[in-house]
Design a protein around this motif. Structure first.
Motif, PDB file in Angstrom:
ATOM      1  N   CYS A 114       1.169  14.027 -13.864  1.00 53.17           N
ATOM      2  CA  CYS A 114       1.047  13.773 -15.302  1.00 53.17           C
ATOM      3  C   CYS A 114      -0.404  13.509 -15.696  1.00 53.17           C
ATOM      4  O   CYS A 114      -0.870  13.963 -16.756  1.00 53.17           O
ATOM      5  N   PHE A 115      -1.120  12.803 -14.822  1.00 58.50           N
ATOM      6  CA  PHE A 115      -2.522  12.514 -15.104  1.00 58.50           C
ATOM      7  C   PHE A 115      -3.355  13.792 -15.111  1.00 58.50           C
ATOM      8  O   PHE A 115      -4.230  13.988 -15.976  1.00 58.50           O
TER       9      PHE A 115
ATOM     10  N   VAL B 230       2.461   9.602 -10.412  1.00 60.34           N
ATOM     11  CA  VAL B 230       1.668   9.589 -11.637  1.00 60.34           C
ATOM     12  C   VAL B 230       0.646  10.715 -11.670  1.00 60.34           C
ATOM     13  O   VAL B 230       0.305  11.232 -12.754  1.00 60.34           O
ATOM     14  N   LEU B 231       0.167  11.151 -10.496  1.00 60.82           N
ATOM     15  CA  LEU B 231      -0.930  12.112 -10.432  1.00 60.82           C
ATOM     16  C   LEU B 231      -0.650  13.416 -11.181  1.00 60.82           C
ATOM     17  O   LEU B 231      -1.532  13.897 -11.902  1.00 60.82           O
TER      18      LEU B 231
ATOM     19  N   ARG C  50       0.827  -1.204   0.000  1.00 59.73           N
ATOM     20  CA  ARG C  50       0.000   0.000   0.000  1.00 59.73           C
ATOM     21  C   ARG C  50       0.864   1.258   0.000  1.00 59.73           C
ATOM     22  O   ARG C  50       0.549   2.252  -0.661  1.00 59.73           O
TER      23      ARG C  50
ATOM     24  N   GLU D  41       3.908   1.580  -1.278  1.00 55.77           N
ATOM     25  CA  GLU D  41       4.466   1.746  -2.624  1.00 55.77           C
ATOM     26  C   GLU D  41       3.400   2.214  -3.610  1.00 55.77           C
ATOM     27  O   GLU D  41       3.691   3.026  -4.504  1.00 55.77           O
ATOM     28  N   ALA D  42       2.175   1.724  -3.449  1.00 55.10           N
ATOM     29  CA  ALA D  42       1.098   2.146  -4.347  1.00 55.10           C
ATOM     30  C   ALA D  42       0.800   3.629  -4.181  1.00 55.10           C
ATOM     31  O   ALA D  42       0.567   4.341  -5.168  1.00 55.10           O
ATOM     32  N   ARG D  43       0.804   4.099  -2.917  1.00 53.39           N
ATOM     33  CA  ARG D  43       0.540   5.528  -2.696  1.00 53.39           C
ATOM     34  C   ARG D  43       1.632   6.387  -3.308  1.00 53.39           C
ATOM     35  O   ARG D  43       1.358   7.437  -3.897  1.00 53.39           O
ATOM     36  N   TRP D  44       2.880   5.970  -3.167  1.00 51.05           N
ATOM     37  CA  TRP D  44       3.972   6.731  -3.770  1.00 51.05           C
ATOM     38  C   TRP D  44       3.889   6.684  -5.300  1.00 51.05           C
ATOM     39  O   TRP D  44       4.180   7.688  -5.993  1.00 51.05           O
ATOM     40  N   GLY D  45       3.502   5.538  -5.831  1.00 47.26           N
ATOM     41  CA  GLY D  45       3.324   5.440  -7.279  1.00 47.26           C
ATOM     42  C   GLY D  45       2.241   6.392  -7.792  1.00 47.26           C
ATOM     43  O   GLY D  45       2.420   7.082  -8.792  1.00 47.26           O
ATOM     44  N   LEU D  46       1.115   6.436  -7.058  1.00 46.85           N
ATOM     45  CA  LEU D  46       0.048   7.361  -7.438  1.00 46.85           C
ATOM     46  C   LEU D  46       0.498   8.812  -7.318  1.00 46.85           C
ATOM     47  O   LEU D  46       0.114   9.658  -8.135  1.00 46.85           O
ATOM     48  N   ALA D  47       1.301   9.097  -6.296  1.00 45.08           N
ATOM     49  CA  ALA D  47       1.786  10.470  -6.119  1.00 45.08           C
ATOM     50  C   ALA D  47       2.657  10.912  -7.291  1.00 45.08           C
ATOM     51  O   ALA D  47       2.606  12.083  -7.704  1.00 45.08           O
TER      52      ALA D  47
END
Length: 287
Positions: A24-25, A21-22, A11, A13-19
């Motif tokens: 650019c998204f 990507v966000l 979880r 790592e997923a939050r950091w990944g979303l941070a």
């Protein structure tokens, strides 16, 4: 305990990944959908460069319905699409069938057929303008310029557009052909079916989804044709090749009537979406 730690780490790592990507998204949403939303809203305003926008409701759309230039551009666009779509799909399917089999040099032929897709359309249009002129080889066939004839100007544009797009459609159809089981054709061949019978009753039904997908893409492309017309004819002669996007361009960047140009853009989007939905229903019914 170990499983909980792994879950917590995942979880984290997923939050950091979303941070990461966000941003650019969000930029993608802003630059992809932001102009579309603003352009749609601008269709309900009267706005020219240098003036403040004034809300006029549906006046721009009512003006469009009573504008003979809009109906002329719509007629030209529909005629262009009716000529372009079957020819483009037919050439794509035919060439895909030709390069389907494995033989010496097949990859070279596939690359050559795809080359027009990656060629600059402006450059190609400039060359074809000379070819279709009265001094060009194609113009000499009819004793005059194709682009100066109200009857031949749209067929000339269709020929250039098909030349620039058939490689893309060929790859779409070829990808589907590679997945077809050869046993079906071999069984039809053993039953005495000829080439046309095998294509019509065995191959063509399997290509239905790919052909309709290609039809949706090419219909959208034909409704949005602009650069080819702008370079070769500028809408002439006598607005015989004046398309909807040409009308939109003139209203927005020649007369600076951005509100009416945005209304034309909304109408073009609705028309394209309507045709795409009809084709989608046909796909669903075929399935």
């Amino acid at each position: 305990m170990t499983a909980r730690r792994r879950s917590a780490g995942a979880r984290y790592e997923a939050r950091w990944g979303l941070a990461f990507v966000l941003p650019c998204f969000l930029l993608f949403l802003a630059f992809r959908f932001g102009p579309a939303v603003v352009g749609t809203l601008l269709g309900f305003f009267e706005y020219t460069v240098g003036d403040s926008p004034t809300f006029v409701g549906l006046d721009n759309f009512q003006r469009m319905l009573h504008d003979p230039l809009f109906w002329q551009a719509l007629k030209v666009t529909v005629i262009y699409t009716v000529l372009y779509l079957p020819l483009s799909v037919g050439v794509s399917v035919g060439l895909a069938l030709l390069v389907r089999r494995s033989f010496r040099g097949v990859r070279l032929f596939r690359s050559i057929f795809f080359l027009p897709v990656i060629t600059s359309l402006v450059l190609a249009a400039t060359i074809f303008t000379w070819l279709f002129s009265s001094s060009g080889p194609l113009g000499e066939l009819i004793g005059g310029s194709w682009l100066a004839s109200p009857v031949l100007v749209i067929p000339a544009l269709v020929i250039v557009s098909v030349w620039s797009r058939f490689g893309y459609g060929m790859l779409i159809v070829l990808a589907r052909l590679q997945d077809l089981p050869r046993e079906l054709e071999e069984a039809a061949l053993s039953d005495g079916a000829g080439p046309w019978q095998r294509f019509r009753y065995v191959v063509l039904p399997q290509l239905r989804s790919a052909i309709f997908f290609l039809a949706v893409i090419e219909t959208t492309n034909s409704f949005q044709v602009f650069d080819l017309v702008y370079v070769m004819t500028s809408g002439g002669p006598g607005r015989s090749s004046y398309t909807l996007v040409m009308d939109l361009y003139d209203q927005g960047f020649k007369y600076f009537d951005l509100g009416y140009a945005s209304a034309l853009g909304v109408a073009l989007f609705v028309l394209t979406l309507f045709v795409a939905l009809i084709q989608r229903l046909l796909i669903g019914r075929a399935k």
